[in-house]
Write an enzyme that holds these catalytic residues in place. Structure first.
Site, short mmCIF file in Angstrom:
data_model
loop_
_atom_site.label_atom_id
_atom_site.label_comp_id
_atom_site.label_asym_id
_atom_site.label_seq_id
_atom_site.Cartn_x
_atom_site.Cartn_y
_atom_site.Cartn_z
N LYS A 499 0.85 -1.20 0.00
CA LYS A 499 0.00 0.00 0.00
C LYS A 499 0.88 1.25 0.00
CE LYS A 499 -0.31 -0.16 5.05
NZ LYS A 499 -1.15 -0.56 6.19
N ARG A 597 -11.08 1.26 13.56
CA ARG A 597 -10.87 1.98 12.30
C ARG A 597 -11.95 1.48 11.35
NH1 ARG A 597 -4.90 1.83 9.69
NH2 ARG A 597 -5.54 -0.29 9.20
N TYR A 725 14.31 32.23 3.80
CA TYR A 725 13.07 32.95 4.16
C TYR A 725 13.05 33.38 5.62
CZ TYR A 725 10.76 31.64 -0.21
OH TYR A 725 10.41 31.50 -1.52
N MET A 774 10.48 25.20 -0.71
CA MET A 774 9.65 24.22 -1.41
C MET A 774 10.50 23.23 -2.23
SD MET A 774 6.56 24.79 -4.14
CE MET A 774 5.59 25.84 -3.08
C1 LIG Z 1 -0.55 -1.39 7.04
C2 LIG Z 1 -1.19 -2.58 7.56
C3 LIG Z 1 -0.43 -3.70 7.92
C4 LIG Z 1 1.07 -3.71 7.96
O1 LIG Z 1 1.51 -3.03 9.12
P1 LIG Z 1 3.06 -2.87 9.45
O2 LIG Z 1 3.06 -2.24 10.80
O3 LIG Z 1 3.61 -1.98 8.42
O4 LIG Z 1 3.61 -4.21 9.42
C5 LIG Z 1 -1.11 -4.85 8.28
N1 LIG Z 1 -2.46 -4.89 8.30
C6 LIG Z 1 -3.22 -3.81 7.99
C7 LIG Z 1 -4.69 -3.94 8.04
C8 LIG Z 1 -2.62 -2.62 7.63
O5 LIG Z 1 -3.36 -1.56 7.34
#
Ligand SMILES: *Cc1c(COP(=O)(O)O)cnc(C)c1O
Length: 831
Positions: A499, A597, A725, A774
C-alpha cells in the site's frame, strides 16, 4: 557426472531404476530452469519452503531427474526418474565433494566478514592471464551456494577461487569438505551475522575450520583478535601435523611477510609501499577508500605467493576495476525499463541478469543488448550456442548482438525462429544506427563486457532524471522478507503490504520482486493502486483495503479482491456483482476487535451472518482484524483481548460459511512479538522496508533506501548574514553555504530546517541552515573543503538512517518513507 556416479556419491535409492544419463546442471529453483533435459532438480527443504512442492513445476518445464527426500507420488510423473535420500542438502554436499575430488588444481578459499566477493573478483581480474579460473558466481557462499559453485568446476580449469560464509556454527566444516582449499584468505572480522555465535572468537574459530587442510593462510595481523586466534590455531591444532599451516601475514604496524610501510591516498588513487623478502615494492590502485586498500593488499599477497613478477603486479593493480555487485533498474525513454549490467559478461552473470529481466512483467516485450563475451576455456561455437539457447528459453523478444565474435555466429541465433536477432560489429556502429531501431514500452537488458563501453548506450536510453533520486535496494527488501519468513512455520502464509506505493518505495518494481519470491497475497489501500499493479502484469492475488463503492465494477474487471468492512459495503458490492453476473467472488471480511478503524463490530455479526448465509455473489476467502498495539508490551493485555475477540467473532462467522477461510491478525511487530497469533497468514509491512518496531530482528534487517540530491550552488558568506526565508538562518561565523535540490515538496519536512537535521556531504555532516524551501534548502558545509557544485549529497541511507530523520522530525519512519513525493525519481538496484 553420470547418474551412476551420483547414486554412488549419495547412496540414494533409485525409483524406478535409473537410466545412465549425464547430469550437467543441478537445479534447486524451478523458476530458473535451463537445459532441463540434462538437469537434476534437487528438492531442498528450506526454513519456509519445501522444494518438493515445486516438482510439478520443474516436471512441466521438462526436467525428468529428481533428487528427493519425501514420499512422492512418483508414478504420477511419466518418464521421470527419482533418487531418494534422507536429506537432500546433505546429498548436494556429497555430490559437490565427489565432483571436487576429481580435480587436482590449486584452490583458494576466502572467508571473513567483509570483502570476500571483491577479493575473489579482483583475483580473477589479476590472475586471468596466468590461469583458467573457476570462481563462485556473485557471492554464492552459503550452504547451497558453495556446492553449486563447485559443481561448475571442469577439466580445463587450472585454478579455483571460492568464497565461503557461515550463518551458524557447524556449517564451515561442510564447506571445507567440499572446497578443500590449499590457500586461504581470511579478510577480516566484523559484527555482521553474529547471531548464533557467542562472541567474535567463536566466530573466527568456526571460520578457521575452512583452512583445516590448507597449506598457506593469508591475513592481516593488525586485526588483533583475528591474529591471536590464528596464532593459537597454528600452535594447538595444526602444529605437529605433517603439513603445517604456513601463514602469509601483512601488517602496517609490525613485522610481517609483507610489511606495509606507506599508504598515500590521493583523491582517486592510492600508492601502497611495502617490503617483501627484503626488497622494496609498491603498487598503485585506482581507489582511495579503506575497504579497497585492504582488499587490494590481500590480493597483492596472493600474487606474491604465486611469484608473479613485481612489474606485472604493478601493471595489473593499476588496471583494477570496480566490481559491479549490482544490477540497476532505471526508467528509460519511451516508457522503457533499463536494466544496467555493463561491467562484466560471462554465462553465469548473463543467466542471473536474464532471471531479473524475466521478473519485469510491466512491459509486453523484453530486449537483450549483448556484447561479445569473455568466457574463458570455452570455444566460441559452444559458448554462443548456449547463449542462444538460454536467451530463447527466457521469452526474449529480440537480441541485439554487438561484437565481431557474436556477428560470426549469426546462424546460431537465427536457428531460434521466434527470436529476432540483429548484429553489429561494434558499439560505435550500433550507436550510429541506433535511431533506426525503435525502443518502446519494453524492458531492455544491457549486458556488455567493459571494453564495449555500454555506458554510452545507457546514456542514450535513460530518461533524464531530476537531480534528487531515491535509490531502492531490492536485495535488501528480499533479505528483509526472508528474515520474517524464517520466523514462520511452513503452513503460515504471507501477505505483503504494498500500500501507499509500497511505503514510498515503488509500485510494480516491488510487487514484481514479491510475486517472484512467492508471497501469497499483495495488499494495497486503494483500487487505483491495485489497477496499476495489474496493468504492470502482476498476477498474484491482490486485496484492496479501502475500496470505494464507486469502483467495485472496476475491481471486478481487474480481479482485485475487496475488504468488506460494513453491511453497506457488502450490499453495494453484492449489487454490482449481480449486475455483472458474477458469483462467488473472493472477498475479505474485516472485523473490528478494538482498533476502531474499519470493520464489523460484534453487535453487527448477526446481521452479517444472516446476509452471508444467502449470498452467492461472494465467497469469503479470509477473515481478518488489525492490532492496535502489537509493538509494545504495554499493550499486551489489550492485544490478548483483541485476539480473544477475533477468535470468538471469526469462529461464529465461520459457522455460516460453506468453505473455511484463511484467518489473519498480525502485522510486522505482531510477527516478531506474537508468534501465538499467526493463524493462517500474517501481514508484513514496515519490516520488509527495514524497520522492526519491536527491536527483535532489527540487526538482521537491511536499509532499503538511499535518498540522494546534489549541490546546485556554493556561497561564501560572512558572519552576521542570514540565509533563506524570514531570515531564519543567522550565521554566527564566516560560512560556506551550499544550496541543494530538495525541499518540502519532495518530502523533506520543514521540521528539518534551522539546524534540526543534517545531510552528508563527502561523508561529513552538513546541518540544514534556515528554513527548508519548497524545492531547495541550504546546508552549512564550512570545513568540508573538497565539496563542489554537482557533488552528491546523502539525505538518508546506510550512514544516516531514516530512523534518525524520523527522530529529528518527532515522527515515525513510516511517515518519512511514504512522504518522499512522487516527483522524486526512484531507481532500483539488485545486488
Ligand atoms: C498497514 C497494515 C499492515 C502492515 O503493518 P506494518 O506495521 O507496516 O507491518 C497490516 N495490516 C493492515 C490492516 C494494515 O493496514
Amino acid at each position: 557426472m553420470n547418474l551412476n556416479d551420483i547414486l554412488k556419491a549419495t547412496k540414494a535409492e533409485a525409483i524406478p531404476e535409473v537410466k545412465d544419463i549425464d547430469i550437467a546442471e543441478l537445479l534447486i529453483d524451478s523458476r530458473k530452469i535451463v537445459n532441463p533435459a540434462r538437469a537434476m532438480f534437487i528438492a531442498i527443504k528450506g526454513s519456509h519452503r519445501d522444494g518438493h512442492q515445486f516438482i510439478d513445476d520443474a516436471y512441466e518445464k521438462g526436467v525428468r531427474t529428481f533428487l528427493i527426500s519425501e514420499e512422492t507420488d512418483t508414478a504420477k510423473y511419466k518418464d521421470a526418474q527419482f533418487l531418494k535420500v534422507t536429506d537432500t542438502l546433505t546429498a548436494l554436499h556429497q555430490l559437490a565433494t565427489a565432483h571436487r575430488n576429481q580435480f587436482h588444481i590449486p584452490v583458494i578459499g576466502i572467508t571473513g566478514s567483509n570483502g570476500k566477493t571483491i577479493v575473489k573478483e579482483w583475483l580473477f581480474q589479476l590472475l586471468s592471464e596466468n590461469y583458467k579460473i573457476i570462481r563462485s558466481p556473485k557471492s554464492y557462499n552459503s550452504q547451497i551456494g558453495v556446492p553449486l559453485s563447485v559443481w561448475r568446476m571442469q577439466a580445463h580449469h587450472t585454478l579455483g577461487i571460492f568464497e565461503a560464509g557461515i550463518s551458524q556454527p557447524g556449517e564451515m566444516s561442510r564447506s571445507e569438505r567440499i572446497l578443500h582449499p590449499d590457500i586461504g584468505i581470511f579478510t577480516n572480522i566484523g559484527e555482521a551475522h553474529s547471531e548464533g555465535f557467542l562472541n567474535n572468537r567463536q566466530k573466527i574459530n568456526e571460520k578457521l575450520i575452512l583452512f583445516r587442510h590448507a597449506k598457506e593462510l593469508i591475513y592481516c595481523k593488525d586485526h588483533h583478535e583475528l591474529n591471536e586466534c590464528i596464532v593459537q590455531y597454528c600452535h594447538q591444532i595444526r602444529s605437529g601435523e605433517e603439513d603445517d599451516l604456513k601463514v602469509f601475514t601483512w601488517s602496517q604496524k609490525s613485522e610481517a611477510t609483507l610489511r606495509i610501510q606507506g599508504i598515500d591516498k590521493s583523491s582517486n588513487s592510492t600508492t601502497i609501499r611495502g617490503v617483501y623478502e627484503e626488497r622494496e615494492i609498491a603498487i598503485l590502485i585506482p581507489f582511495s577508500d579503506n575497504a579497497s586498500i585492504e582488499n587490494a593488499i590481500h590480493c597483492w599477497c596472493v600474487l606474491l605467493l604465486f611469484k608473479i613478477e613485481d612489474s606485472q603486479i604493478a601493471e595489473r593493480m593499476a588496471r583494477l576495476h570496480p566490481v559491479a555487485m549490482r544490477l540497476e533498474l532505471l526508467h528509460g525513454v519511451d516508457n522503457c525499463t533499463i536494466i544496467n549490467d555493463t561491467y562484466n559478461s560471462d554465462l553465469t552473470s548473463l543467466q542471473i541478469a536474464l532471471d531479473f529481466l524475466e521478473q519485469q512483467k510491466q512491459h509486453p516485450r523484453r530486449t537483450v543488448i549483448l556484447s561479445d563475451m569473455l568466457q574463458i576455456g570455452k570455444p566460441d561455437g559452444d559458448l554462443y550456442e548456449e547463449v542462444a539457447e538460454l536467451v530463447s528459453q527466457k521469452n526474449i523478444y529480440r537480441i541485439i548482438c554487438i561484437g565481431v565474435a557474436l556477428s560470426k555466429h549469426k546462424p546460431t541465433f537465427r536457428k531460434h525462429k521466434k527470436l529476432r536477432s540483429i548484429f553489429f560489429k561494434s558499439t560505435e556502429e550500433f550507436l550510429k544506427k541506433m535511431h533506426m531501431i525503435t525502443f518502446e514500452n519494453e524492458a531492455i537488458l544491457l549486458k556488455g563486457a567493459r571494453a564495449f563501453r555500454f555506458e554510452k548506450i545507457e546514456k542514450l536510453l535513460e530518461q533524464k532524471i531530476h537531480k534528487t533520486v531515491l535509490e531502492i535496494n531490492l536485495s535488501a527488501i528480499q533479505n528483509n522478507l526472508n528474515v520474517y519468513r524464517a520466523l514462520l512455520p511452513a503452513p503460515v502464509k504471507m501477505m505483503a503490504m504494498v500500500k501507499a506505493y509500497s511505503y514510498g518505495s515503488g509500485s510494480y518494481e516491488i510487487a514484481n520482486l514479491l510475486q517472484f519470491a512467492g508471497v501469497d497475497y499483495l495488499t494495497v489501500a486503494y483500487v487505483d493502486e491495485g489497477v496499476a499493479l495489474r496493468k504492470a502484469g502482476i498476477s498474484a492475488p491482490i486485496m484492496v483495503m479501502s475500496p470505494e463503492a464507486g469502483a467495485f465494477d472496476r475491481m471486478i474487471s481487474w480481479k482485485l479482491e475487496p475488504e468488506i468492512f460494513s453491511i453497506y459495503s457488502l450490499q453495494q458490492f453484492t449489487e454490482i456483482a449481480h449486475t455483472l453476473n458474477v458469483s462467488h467472488y473472493p472477498v475479505h471480511i474485516k472485523l473490528d476487535t478494538g482498533m476502531h478503524r474499519l470493520g464489523f463490530m460484534p453487535h453487527e455479526l448477526p446481521e452479517l451472518m444472516a446476509e452471508l448465509k444467502v449470498n452467492t455473489a461472494i465467497k469469503v476467502v479470509s477473515i481478518f482484524s488489525h492490532l492496535a498495539g502489537s509493538d509494545s508490551a504495554d499493550f499486551d493485555g489489550f492485544t490478548a483481548e483483541q485476539a480473544r475477540n477475533f477468535d470468538n467473532m471469526s469462529q461464529e462467522l465461520m459457522q455460516v460459511l460453506p468453505t473455511r477461510p484463511l484467518r489473519h491478525l498480525v502485522n510486522s511487530t505482531g510477527i516478531t512479538r506474537h508468534p501465538e497469533l499467526y493463524y493462517d497468514m500474517v501481514r508484513l509491512g514496515i519490516g520488509m522496508y527495514g524497520f522492526d518496531g519491536s527491536d527483535k530482528v532489527q540487526h538482521q534487517l537491511q536499509n532499503i533506501g538511499t535518498l540522494k540530491t546534489t549541490i546546485a550552488q556554493i556561497k561564501e558568506l560572512k558572519a552576521g548574514e542570514t540565509v533563506g526565508y524570514s531570515r531564519k538562518g543567522k550565521l554566527e561565523r564566516d560560512s560556506r553555504i551550499a544550496t541543494v535540490s530538495i525541499g518540502y515538496a519532495d518530502g523533506y519536512f520543514r521540521d528539518f530546517g534551522n539546524g534540526n537535521a543534517h545531510m552528508l556531504v563527502h561523508g561529513k555532516p552538513a546541518p540544514v541552515v534556515g528554513a527548508v524551501c519548497m524545492d531547495m534548502c541550504m546546508l552549512d558545509i564550512t570545513g568540508i573543503d573538497n565539496a563542489a557544485v554537482g557533488d552528491e549529497v546523502i539525505v538518508f541511507g546506510n550512514e544516516l538512517p531514516i530512523g534518525q530523520l524520523a527522530d529529528w522530525a518527532k515522527t515515525i519512519p513510516y511517515e518519512v518513507l511514504t512522504g518522499i513525493s512522487q516527483r522524486v525519481n526512484r531507481i532500483y538496484v539488485n545486488e
